[in-house]
Design a protein around this motif. Structure first.
Motif, PDB file in Angstrom:
ATOM      1  N   PHE A  49       0.838  -1.199   0.000  1.00 54.85           N
ATOM      2  CA  PHE A  49       0.000   0.000   0.000  1.00 54.85           C
ATOM      3  C   PHE A  49       0.872   1.248   0.000  1.00 54.85           C
ATOM      4  CE2 PHE A  49      -1.889   3.552   2.211  1.00 54.85           C
ATOM      5  CZ  PHE A  49      -3.138   3.688   1.598  1.00 54.85           C
ATOM      6  N   ASP A  50       1.847   1.291   0.902  1.00 50.68           N
ATOM      7  CA  ASP A  50       2.756   2.440   0.991  1.00 50.68           C
ATOM      8  C   ASP A  50       3.468   2.683  -0.332  1.00 50.68           C
ATOM      9  OD1 ASP A  50       2.045   2.733   3.637  1.00 50.68           O
ATOM     10  OD2 ASP A  50       3.954   2.036   4.448  1.00 50.68           O
ATOM     11  N   ARG A  51       3.931   1.615  -0.960  1.00 53.68           N
ATOM     12  CA  ARG A  51       4.635   1.758  -2.244  1.00 53.68           C
ATOM     13  C   ARG A  51       3.700   2.264  -3.331  1.00 53.68           C
ATOM     14  NH1 ARG A  51       6.762  -3.608  -0.775  1.00 53.68           N
ATOM     15  NH2 ARG A  51       8.707  -3.220   0.303  1.00 53.68           N
ATOM     16  N   ASP A  52       2.525   1.631  -3.460  1.00 50.95           N
ATOM     17  CA  ASP A  52       1.587   2.013  -4.512  1.00 50.95           C
ATOM     18  C   ASP A  52       1.026   3.417  -4.298  1.00 50.95           C
ATOM     19  OD1 ASP A  52       2.034  -0.453  -5.617  1.00 50.95           O
ATOM     20  OD2 ASP A  52       0.007  -1.215  -5.311  1.00 50.95           O
ATOM     21  N   ALA A  53       0.825   3.791  -3.035  1.00 47.37           N
ATOM     22  CA  ALA A  53       0.282   5.121  -2.725  1.00 47.37           C
ATOM     23  C   ALA A  53       1.374   6.184  -2.695  1.00 47.37           C
ATOM     24  CB  ALA A  53      -0.446   5.089  -1.387  1.00 47.37           C
ATOM     25  N   LYS A  54       2.626   5.759  -2.912  1.00 45.60           N
ATOM     26  CA  LYS A  54       3.772   6.659  -2.908  1.00 45.60           C
ATOM     27  C   LYS A  54       3.860   7.458  -1.604  1.00 45.60           C
ATOM     28  CE  LYS A  54       4.026   7.009  -7.915  1.00 45.60           C
ATOM     29  NZ  LYS A  54       3.067   6.022  -8.314  1.00 45.60           N
ATOM     30  N   VAL A  55       3.686   6.735  -0.488  1.00 44.23           N
ATOM     31  CA  VAL A  55       3.802   7.333   0.838  1.00 44.23           C
ATOM     32  C   VAL A  55       5.245   7.781   1.016  1.00 44.23           C
ATOM     33  CG1 VAL A  55       3.658   6.861   3.312  1.00 44.23           C
ATOM     34  CG2 VAL A  55       1.924   5.945   1.750  1.00 44.23           C
ATOM     35  N   SER A  56       5.415   9.005   1.513  1.00 41.28           N
ATOM     36  CA  SER A  56       6.762   9.572   1.598  1.00 41.28           C
ATOM     37  C   SER A  56       7.662   8.849   2.600  1.00 41.28           C
ATOM     38  CB  SER A  56       6.697  11.063   1.927  1.00 41.28           C
ATOM     39  OG  SER A  56       6.048  11.257   3.160  1.00 41.28           O
ATOM     40  N   GLN A  57       7.095   8.331   3.671  1.00 41.35           N
ATOM     41  CA  GLN A  57       7.910   7.631   4.670  1.00 41.35           C
ATOM     42  C   GLN A  57       7.435   6.185   4.781  1.00 41.35           C
ATOM     43  OE1 GLN A  57       7.648   9.939   8.257  1.00 41.35           O
ATOM     44  NE2 GLN A  57       9.211  11.348   7.576  1.00 41.35           N
ATOM     45  N   GLY A  69     -22.304   6.442  -1.749  1.00 38.40           N
ATOM     46  CA  GLY A  69     -22.997   7.433  -0.942  1.00 38.40           C
ATOM     47  C   GLY A  69     -22.173   8.536  -0.311  1.00 38.40           C
ATOM     48  N   TYR A  70     -20.869   8.493  -0.453  1.00 35.87           N
ATOM     49  CA  TYR A  70     -20.043   9.570   0.092  1.00 35.87           C
ATOM     50  C   TYR A  70     -20.169  10.811  -0.794  1.00 35.87           C
ATOM     51  CZ  TYR A  70     -17.672   6.621   3.510  1.00 35.87           C
ATOM     52  OH  TYR A  70     -17.379   5.811   4.579  1.00 35.87           O
ATOM     53  N   THR A  71     -20.139  11.974  -0.159  1.00 33.41           N
ATOM     54  CA  THR A  71     -20.156  13.235  -0.902  1.00 33.41           C
ATOM     55  C   THR A  71     -19.003  14.104  -0.422  1.00 33.41           C
ATOM     56  OG1 THR A  71     -21.693  14.210   0.697  1.00 33.41           O
ATOM     57  CG2 THR A  71     -22.656  13.219  -1.275  1.00 33.41           C
ATOM     58  N   PRO A  72     -18.373  14.837  -1.339  1.00 30.91           N
ATOM     59  CA  PRO A  72     -17.271  15.720  -0.930  1.00 30.91           C
ATOM     60  C   PRO A  72     -17.773  16.790   0.043  1.00 30.91           C
ATOM     61  CG  PRO A  72     -17.339  15.470  -3.316  1.00 30.91           C
ATOM     62  CD  PRO A  72     -18.593  14.867  -2.778  1.00 30.91           C
ATOM     63  N   ARG A  73     -16.978  17.060   1.063  1.00 31.40           N
ATOM     64  CA  ARG A  73     -17.334  18.070   2.069  1.00 31.40           C
ATOM     65  C   ARG A  73     -16.306  19.184   2.171  1.00 31.40           C
ATOM     66  NH1 ARG A  73     -22.515  17.534   2.444  1.00 31.40           N
ATOM     67  NH2 ARG A  73     -23.178  15.602   3.374  1.00 31.40           N
ATOM     68  N   ALA A  74     -15.040  18.862   1.973  1.00 31.97           N
ATOM     69  CA  ALA A  74     -13.984  19.867   2.130  1.00 31.97           C
ATOM     70  C   ALA A  74     -12.741  19.405   1.397  1.00 31.97           C
ATOM     71  CB  ALA A  74     -13.665  20.074   3.611  1.00 31.97           C
ATOM     72  N   ASP A  75     -11.907  20.355   1.064  1.00 33.61           N
ATOM     73  CA  ASP A  75     -10.611  20.064   0.443  1.00 33.61           C
ATOM     74  C   ASP A  75      -9.511  20.324   1.477  1.00 33.61           C
ATOM     75  OD1 ASP A  75     -11.767  19.504  -1.992  1.00 33.61           O
ATOM     76  OD2 ASP A  75     -11.448  21.508  -2.783  1.00 33.61           O
ATOM     77  N   PHE A  76      -8.496  19.456   1.458  1.00 28.11           N
ATOM     78  CA  PHE A  76      -7.355  19.604   2.347  1.00 28.11           C
ATOM     79  C   PHE A  76      -6.087  19.618   1.500  1.00 28.11           C
ATOM     80  CE2 PHE A  76     -10.590  17.901   5.056  1.00 28.11           C
ATOM     81  CZ  PHE A  76     -10.373  18.497   6.276  1.00 28.11           C
ATOM     82  N   VAL A  77      -5.082  20.266   2.001  1.00 34.31           N
ATOM     83  CA  VAL A  77      -3.790  20.308   1.323  1.00 34.31           C
ATOM     84  C   VAL A  77      -2.754  19.789   2.310  1.00 34.31           C
ATOM     85  CG1 VAL A  77      -2.050  21.777   0.264  1.00 34.31           C
ATOM     86  CG2 VAL A  77      -4.457  22.278  -0.083  1.00 34.31           C
ATOM     87  N   ASP A  78      -1.919  18.881   1.846  1.00 32.68           N
ATOM     88  CA  ASP A  78      -0.830  18.349   2.660  1.00 32.68           C
ATOM     89  C   ASP A  78       0.429  19.116   2.300  1.00 32.68           C
ATOM     90  OD1 ASP A  78       0.697  16.792   4.327  1.00 32.68           O
ATOM     91  OD2 ASP A  78       0.688  15.038   3.018  1.00 32.68           O
ATOM     92  N   ILE A  79       0.973  19.829   3.274  1.00 35.27           N
ATOM     93  CA  ILE A  79       2.153  20.663   3.037  1.00 35.27           C
ATOM     94  C   ILE A  79       3.340  20.023   3.746  1.00 35.27           C
ATOM     95  CG2 ILE A  79       3.212  22.917   3.381  1.00 35.27           C
ATOM     96  CD1 ILE A  79       0.342  24.074   3.408  1.00 35.27           C
ATOM     97  N   GLY A  80       4.378  19.745   2.981  1.00 35.45           N
ATOM     98  CA  GLY A  80       5.576  19.162   3.559  1.00 35.45           C
ATOM     99  C   GLY A  80       6.639  20.215   3.816  1.00 35.45           C
ATOM    100  N   TYR A  81       7.401  20.002   4.857  1.00 35.94           N
ATOM    101  CA  TYR A  81       8.487  20.924   5.202  1.00 35.94           C
ATOM    102  C   TYR A  81       9.808  20.207   5.029  1.00 35.94           C
ATOM    103  CZ  TYR A  81       4.875  23.800   7.286  1.00 35.94           C
ATOM    104  OH  TYR A  81       3.774  24.575   7.483  1.00 35.94           O
ATOM    105  N   GLN A  82      10.822  20.947   4.643  1.00 38.31           N
ATOM    106  CA  GLN A  82      12.143  20.352   4.505  1.00 38.31           C
ATOM    107  C   GLN A  82      13.074  20.919   5.540  1.00 38.31           C
ATOM    108  OE1 GLN A  82      13.409  20.953   0.495  1.00 38.31           O
ATOM    109  NE2 GLN A  82      12.072  19.356  -0.275  1.00 38.31           N
TER     110      GLN A  82
END
Length: 123
Positions: A4-12, A110-123
């Motif tokens: 899952f981590d590999r396919d989803a390109k999880v950073s860690q 039956g799911y409906t979109p409710r909000a948008d989120f942004v994932d911000i990474g720091y270096q």
């Protein structure tokens, strides 16, 4: 969870031992759900987080050879029903807006979109 981590390109990506411990803890807590076909696991999903009123679905994964057969749709639908029948007022999930397949599946059940989120990474 490693694939899952590999396919989803999880950073860690977790190491094998950590992934095993995490998965075992989720199983022990009753938070991992699998969909099987002829005794073979073809899709997994999890309750990723719980609040007082909300159970949050996550880690939805179907191995490549089993995709496109409705396994994830069935798994997420059943898990969502389980969450609501377990006393939670709501169930929720996060999805990648750029993934039309998962978005279609979630809206279909039956799911409906409710909000948008942004994932911000720091270096």
């Amino acid at each position: 969870t490693l694939q899952f981590d590999r396919d989803a390109k999880v950073s860690q990506v977790q190491g094998r031992e950590q992934a095993l411990r995490t998965t075992q803890a989720r199983i022990a807590a009753g938070n991992i759900f699998k969909w099987t076909d002829n005794g073979k696991t073809v899709s997994i999903a999890a309750i990723n987080r719980k609040t007082t009123n909300v159970g949050i679905v996550g880690l939805v994964y179907t191995p490549e050879g089993h995709r496109g057969k409705g396994y994830a749709t069935s798994n997420v639908k059943k898990l969502s029903e389980h969450i609501l029948q377990s006393g939670f007022k709501y169930c929720a999930l996060f999805t990648d807006k750029a993934n039309p397949t998962s978005n279609h599946i979630y809206q279909k059940i039956g799911y409906t979109p409710r909000a948008d989120f942004v994932d911000i990474g720091y270096q």
